[in-house]
Design a protein around this motif. Structure first.
Motif, short mmCIF file in Angstrom:
data_model
loop_
_atom_site.label_atom_id
_atom_site.label_comp_id
_atom_site.label_asym_id
_atom_site.label_seq_id
_atom_site.Cartn_x
_atom_site.Cartn_y
_atom_site.Cartn_z
N SER A 119 0.79 -1.52 0.06
CA SER A 119 -0.05 -0.15 0.05
C SER A 119 0.90 1.41 0.11
CB SER A 119 -0.84 0.05 1.28
OG SER A 119 -1.59 -1.15 1.19
N ARG A 155 2.20 1.63 -3.46
CA ARG A 155 1.05 2.18 -4.55
C ARG A 155 0.62 3.53 -4.29
NH1 ARG A 155 -2.00 -1.05 -7.30
NH2 ARG A 155 -4.12 0.22 -6.70
N THR A 156 0.80 4.18 -3.21
CA THR A 156 0.41 5.51 -2.86
C THR A 156 1.50 6.35 -2.94
OG1 THR A 156 0.92 5.24 -0.32
CG2 THR A 156 -1.51 4.91 -1.42
N SER A 175 3.07 5.58 -9.28
CA SER A 175 1.97 5.95 -8.55
C SER A 175 1.39 7.21 -9.10
CB SER A 175 2.52 6.11 -7.18
OG SER A 175 1.51 6.62 -6.24
N ILE A 206 -1.38 8.53 -7.46
CA ILE A 206 -2.14 9.02 -6.51
C ILE A 206 -1.09 9.97 -5.30
CG2 ILE A 206 -2.19 7.21 -4.69
CD1 ILE A 206 -5.43 7.99 -4.71
N SER A 233 -1.82 11.78 -1.74
CA SER A 233 -1.30 10.85 -0.64
C SER A 233 -0.37 11.70 0.30
CB SER A 233 -0.98 9.67 -0.89
OG SER A 233 0.21 9.79 -2.01
N VAL A 280 -3.40 5.43 4.08
CA VAL A 280 -2.75 4.62 3.17
C VAL A 280 -3.71 3.59 2.54
CG1 VAL A 280 -0.81 3.14 3.12
CG2 VAL A 280 -0.50 5.33 4.19
N LEU A 322 -6.31 5.02 0.09
CA LEU A 322 -5.90 5.49 -1.15
C LEU A 322 -5.45 4.47 -2.03
CD1 LEU A 322 -4.07 8.99 -0.26
CD2 LEU A 322 -6.51 8.40 -1.23
N ALA A 323 -4.87 3.33 -1.40
CA ALA A 323 -4.14 2.27 -2.01
C ALA A 323 -5.34 1.34 -2.49
CB ALA A 323 -3.11 1.31 -1.12
N ALA A 370 -4.61 3.67 -8.40
CA ALA A 370 -3.97 4.34 -7.47
C ALA A 370 -2.35 4.30 -7.93
CB ALA A 370 -4.01 3.79 -5.99
#
Length: 769
Positions: free
Chosen positions: A230, A233-234, A406, A408, A412, A459, A462-463, A468
């Motif tokens: 996660s 990814r963020t 990423s 996002i 984030s 986290v 958003l993940a 994302a």
């Protein structure tokens, strides 16, 4: 001071060329030739000037980089090579606390003595004798040594050498330990790190202590794979890789407490930075930050200007001089690229945003209310500017190393960085206090626990978005990234006022088009087979019409099979699958299912009703129950209607007893006249029984059994199904020797075109019914 920057960056460029170009035999001639060229040019160009100075510095920097890399290899790497594949009596000093190994023993970082008197960093693998070792202990044992530039299977890697670890040693027999009366000064940081981690564990609740430890010390051992994914990814992985951001917080606190520009402030900041580097494990990112902070503290005391590029260049020179192999360290590359991007463009972005929102015209605030009202927007602008600046140079590196971007990350970072600073400082204060007064530390930890839970919630939220992060497996997504940088370059080169919305809109439209084209390509045809590159394991996505079936999810890839599979699906905008089939309960076929289910919804799971005491079976059932996913045990042949003229046939184990490989499920997918057969790890006896019992058609695609082992893909099976394509899921340089030459020969003689994940990566086949 920019003179130093020119030399340092040239030195670094030579080291990178030496490491990535594998120029071992040419380093001294190259260095000598460049030094000679610089000397001759210095004589010929007698007219002094900045251009002459820079050219000479560049040449001397390149020469020094090549020559130092050659000298370093002779001094440190050659002694390690001399011990490669030898069993010796090893004498060493323990450098850090032992870690529990996956094989039931321990791994510990040591300083090993070589025959030539050189001391090298090494990883020592021991049994439980090593569990009680402490930093500073002198040890002696019989050990088999392996060079740190490859895995035990022989695959070339840079993971250890980039950290300055050139040897790995496996201990045999008795481990002799001599404990010093006093802790050596070299080990103070390791002891301090342990005390800090234990204090955090004692004061914070279990659900947040691992995150706080990672944030404060950079130690990720207590983070789950799901949370680590996660963070990636963020775009927040940098928060748990102690770096300039963390040291800047500490430096800011000391400066505020002791005063700016004072000699005492500079000395204490430098000492604290040095200690904290040891606590954080002396990673490249924290060492880079420490050198830059030291430079910035010393500059005014030495009557020198503060210069960010020079500090960055010197930090890079010192790190590469200490270990040229660190050039291959991904953390080092990302850390320096992020700071370079911030120095290059962040101020320009910030000035542009302030002008865009007319914040540059505001006068000095006249009251605390005005200061408070302006603080939020200015912080958001500063945060966004730093994030975008850091991304300019790090995004290509992330794409190169991790094959993802990423999307996002700006959001984030905007939502979390304000809290990261407070939690970092608070977590450190609580950890220190807990070693002195646990009750007081537990009370102090209460507000920071709430802050940690807020960060974890953001986290996870958003993940969870399908987009994302964008996987770059698709050529359309790679083309989009190239387009974005082309638009950025054109925007920078344009003269006059540049409308920001135009390149932003063009990039957004192109992103939508790339995702749409990738999705359309995936759904082309009536039947699709994707064999994902999960290392030595198997994860096969089968599409019949629009029905998605995943057969297995296991492997030993660096990212993890669950992450690889979830990334692939979410890059297509797919948040779920219809059916998950587990062929059998082996780790290389099922160890990624838990991670997969954290991110992907599954309508049904199909399992073989064997090995009732299997831990993997119990783990899958528990995960399914927690998410209320229906589970079916396949005891007889079952056909799943997956669309018009499409079906998935699940065949139960064909043998009543045998190894786990022979007691797995078989999957036959059909769309019109197109067929795909997946046999898991089935071997010769199972294939013989399958041919006798099942009504197998001529097929287009065979996912070769047992990763292409000699005992699978028998002639009997191949003559029955006559595959046109054979797809083999196999890890590069695996220790099993897969795929076997005999199996490859049989597949070739059967007329099948062979594709392997170790050679081609993820393989996709589309078929019309």
């Amino acid at each position: 001071m920019r003179i130093l920057a020119t030399f340092a960056f040239s030195f670094a460029a030579a080291v990178f060329c030496a490491v990535y170009g594998q120029l071992d035999a040419f380093l001294l001639p190259l260095g000598g030739g460049l030094a000679l060229a610089a000397a001759v040019l210095g004589i010929l160009l007698r007219k002094k000037g900045h251009r002459r100075t820079r050219v000479l510095l560049m040449l001397f920097g390149l020469a020094a980089g090549f020559m130092w890399t050659a000298v370093y290899m002779v001094i440190f790497f050659r002694p390690a090579q001399a011990l490669d594949n030898r069993t010796v009596r090893l004498r060493a000093t323990v450098s850090d606390w032992p870690q529990e190994g996956s094989y039931g023993g321990c791994t510990v970082l040591v300083r090993a003595e070589t025959e030539g008197g050189v001391t090298l960093s090494a990883i020592l693998y021991t049994d439980q004798q090593g569990a009680d070792l402490r930093p500073g202990d002198q040890i002696e044992t019989i050990a088999h040594c392996t060079l740190g530039d490859r895995t035990f299977a022989g695959e070339k890697i840079t993971y250890y050498t980039a950290k300055g670890i050139f040897l790995r040693a496996t201990a045999y027999g008795r481990l002799e330990v001599e404990r010093p009366k006093r802790i050596p000064p070299r080990c103070y940081a390791a002891w301090a790190a342990r005390a800090l981690k234990r204090g955090i564990d004692a004061a914070f609740p279990e659900d947040v202590s691992g995150f706080v430890k990672a944030l404060v010390t950079g130690n990720r051992d207590s983070l789950t794979d799901e949370f680590t994914t996660s963070l990636e990814r963020t775009g927040l992985s940098h928060t748990v890789a102690v770096s300039g951001m963390h040291l800047a917080y500490l430096s800011g606190v000391l400066t505020r407490l002791l005063g700016r520009g004072k000699r005492s402030t500079a000395v204490l900041t430098i000492l604290w930075a040095a200690l904290f580097c040891g606590i954080a494990g002396n990673t490249p990112s924290v060492l880079r930050a420490a050198v830059m902070i030291v430079m910035l503290q010393l500059a005014p005391l030495l009557c020198r200007e503060r210069d960010g590029p020079t500090a960055l260049a010197l930090a890079l020179l010192l790190l590469l001089a200490a270990n040229p192999f660190a050039a291959a360290h991904v953390g080092l590359q990302l850390s320096f690229a992020a700071v370079a991007g911030i120095l290059l463009v962040s101020d320009r972005i910030q000035d542009g945003l302030l002008r865009r929102f007319h914040m540059d015209r505001l006068g000095k605030p006249k009251s605390w209310r005005q200061r408070l009202l302006r603080a939020g927007p200015r912080f958001a602008v500063s945060n966004l500017s730093a994030t975008l600046g850091a991304s300019v140079l790090t995004v290509p590196l992330v794409a190169l190393h991790f094959n993802m971007v990423s999307l996002i990350a700006p959001l984030s970072n905007l939502l979390t960085l304000w809290a990261i600073g407070y939690l970092f400082l608070g977590g450190m204060a609580v950890g220190v206090l807990a070693n002195l007064w646990l009750a007081g530390a537990a009370v102090l930890a209460i507000p920071f626990t709430a802050l940690a839970r807020y960060l974890q919630w953001v986290v996870a939220l958003l993940a969870g978005s399908d987009l994302a992060a964008l996987s770059l497996n698709s050529i359309y997504c790679r083309a989009w990234l190239v387009l974005v940088y082309a638009l950025l370059l054109v925007s920078v080169r344009m003269k006059g006022r540049r409308p920001v919305w135009m390149p932003v809109a063009a990039g957004a439209v192109a992103l939508g088009a790339a995702i749409a084209l990738t999705r359309a390509a995936f759904f082309w045809g009536d039947l699709g087979v994707t064999v994902l590159d999960v290392g030595q394991g198997q994860s096969v996505l089968v599409r019949t019409g629009v029905f998605l079936t995943l057969v297995d999810c296991g492997g030993d890839s660096r990212e993890g099979p669950g992450k690889t599979t979830a990334d692939y699906l979410q890059s297509l905008g797919l948040g779920g699958i219809d059916l998950l089939v587990v062929s059998h309960y082996h780790a290389d076929h099922a160890n990624g299912i838990g991670q997969l289910l954290e991110r992907i919804s599954v309508r049904e799971i199909a399992l073989p009703d064997v090995e009732a005491d299997s831990p993997l079976r119990a783990e899958i059932l528990a995960a399914a129950q927690a998410r209320e996913i229906p589970v079916s045990f396949i005891r007889g042949e079952r056909t799943v209607d997956s669309g018009e003229d499409c079906q998935i046939t699940l065949l139960p184990p064909v043998l009543e007893e045998g190894t786990a490989n022979e007691l797995g499920l078989t999957v036959l997918a059909a769309a019109g006249e197109a067929d795909v057969l997946i046999t898991g790890d089935m071997e010769a006896e199972g294939e013989h029984r399958l041919v006798q019992r099942a009504d197998l058609p001529d097929i287009e695609v065979l996912v070769a059994g047992h990763h292409g082992s000699a005992t699978s893909s028998t002639r009997e099976l191949l003559e029955r199904v006559k595959p046109e394509f054979a797809l083999i899921s196999v890890g590069a340089g695996n220790r099993y020797g897969h795929p076997d030459g005999e199996a490859l020969l049989r597949l070739d003689e059967a007329g099948a075109k062979i594709y392997r994940t170790d050679l081609y990566g993820t393989i996709e086949v589309k078929l019309k019914g």
